[in-house]
Design a protein around this motif. Structure first.
Motif, PDB file in Angstrom:
ATOM      1  N   VAL A  37       0.845  -1.205   0.000  1.00 60.59           N
ATOM      2  CA  VAL A  37       0.000   0.000   0.000  1.00 60.59           C
ATOM      3  C   VAL A  37       0.877   1.250   0.000  1.00 60.59           C
ATOM      4  CG1 VAL A  37      -1.644   1.350   1.375  1.00 60.59           C
ATOM      5  CG2 VAL A  37      -2.025  -1.098   1.021  1.00 60.59           C
ATOM      6  N   GLN A  40       2.155   1.833  -3.449  1.00 58.41           N
ATOM      7  CA  GLN A  40       1.079   2.250  -4.352  1.00 58.41           C
ATOM      8  C   GLN A  40       0.689   3.708  -4.114  1.00 58.41           C
ATOM      9  OE1 GLN A  40      -2.582   2.454  -3.249  1.00 58.41           O
ATOM     10  NE2 GLN A  40      -2.939   3.423  -5.218  1.00 58.41           N
ATOM     11  N   VAL A  41       0.480   4.113  -2.854  1.00 58.12           N
ATOM     12  CA  VAL A  41       0.043   5.490  -2.602  1.00 58.12           C
ATOM     13  C   VAL A  41       1.162   6.491  -2.891  1.00 58.12           C
ATOM     14  CG1 VAL A  41      -1.787   4.836  -0.995  1.00 58.12           C
ATOM     15  CG2 VAL A  41       0.447   5.466  -0.094  1.00 58.12           C
ATOM     16  N   TYR A  49       1.886   6.599   3.590  1.00 57.00           N
ATOM     17  CA  TYR A  49       0.776   5.752   4.032  1.00 57.00           C
ATOM     18  C   TYR A  49      -0.099   6.503   5.035  1.00 57.00           C
ATOM     19  CZ  TYR A  49      -1.641   1.838   6.256  1.00 57.00           C
ATOM     20  OH  TYR A  49      -2.604   1.011   6.764  1.00 57.00           O
ATOM     21  N   PHE A  52      -2.198   9.170   3.343  1.00 53.70           N
ATOM     22  CA  PHE A  52      -3.324   8.556   2.648  1.00 53.70           C
ATOM     23  C   PHE A  52      -4.417   8.178   3.645  1.00 53.70           C
ATOM     24  CE2 PHE A  52      -5.429   4.570   1.431  1.00 53.70           C
ATOM     25  CZ  PHE A  52      -6.176   5.038   0.370  1.00 53.70           C
ATOM     26  N   HIS A 125      -5.457   1.445  -4.715  1.00 53.12           N
ATOM     27  CA  HIS A 125      -5.508   0.932  -3.346  1.00 53.12           C
ATOM     28  C   HIS A 125      -6.447  -0.269  -3.264  1.00 53.12           C
ATOM     29  CE1 HIS A 125      -5.381   0.995   1.000  1.00 53.12           C
ATOM     30  NE2 HIS A 125      -6.698   1.057   1.036  1.00 53.12           N
TER      31      HIS A 125
END
Length: 183
Positions: A37, A40-41, A49, A52, A125
């Motif tokens: 995650v 990805q973010v 993280y 997000f 996500h």
């Protein structure tokens, strides 16, 4: 299943092999998911993280929460949250200001740019969550996992760290102080 009311939690005895295996499997799974995650973010939204999480929680809550509500929701220190909110504010993704209902509280509001960033990041996500967490689970597994993790979370929050403890309302604090002085 062990009764949490009668099972001591201060024992120095080793964990049973099944407990140790479950613990390591959980921790490794959480680490792998969080790492994916985070990648990805960062790649799709130029966010950490934690940033997000803050934006997603604000979006899910209708756009506004107090700093305390945010810290409690993501289980993050208030000072760390202040720093992260400052970064988000400088990026134009949130605004901060006094809460009209509680002068001691700071209200964080997600901006249109913040909502757009969440909308841009969310599809990726969801793909990561589906691919890594949900793909190997049946519907029954998902139900059991949700039930188990809800019970574990609720148990952990029964004696939370300060950042996870819900803050008492001003009225409750005032009533507790009044009761203490009357004794």
């Amino acid at each position: 299943m062990a009764d949490p009311e009668t099972t001591p939690d201060t024992t120095d005895e080793a964990l049973a092999p099944e407990q140790l295996g479950a613990y390591f499997a959980l921790m490794e799974s959480v680490s792998l998911l969080q790492h994916a995650v985070e990648q990805q973010v960062r790649a799709e939204g130029d966010l950490s993280y934690v940033q997000f999480q803050l934006l997603a929680r604000l979006a899910a809550a209708g756009g506004r929460l107090t700093m305390t509500e945010l810290a409690d929701g993501v289980v993050y220190s208030r000072s760390g949250l202040t720093y992260q909110a400052g970064l988000l504010e400088r990026a134009g993704l949130v605004t901060r200001g006094p809460d009209p209902e509680d002068e001691r509280a700071t209200l964080v509001t997600v901006t249109d740019a913040g909502l757009a960033r969440v909308a841009r990041v969310m599809p990726g996500h969801i793909r990561v969550a589906r691919r890594l967490l949900f793909a190997p689970l049946s519907d029954a597994d998902l139900h059991h996992l949700g039930d188990i993790m809800t019970r574990v979370r609720d148990h952990m929050r029964a004696l939370p760290p300060r950042s996870a403890a819900p803050r008492r309302s001003r009225a409750a604090s005032r009533d507790a102080a009044r009761a203490a002085t009357e004794e």
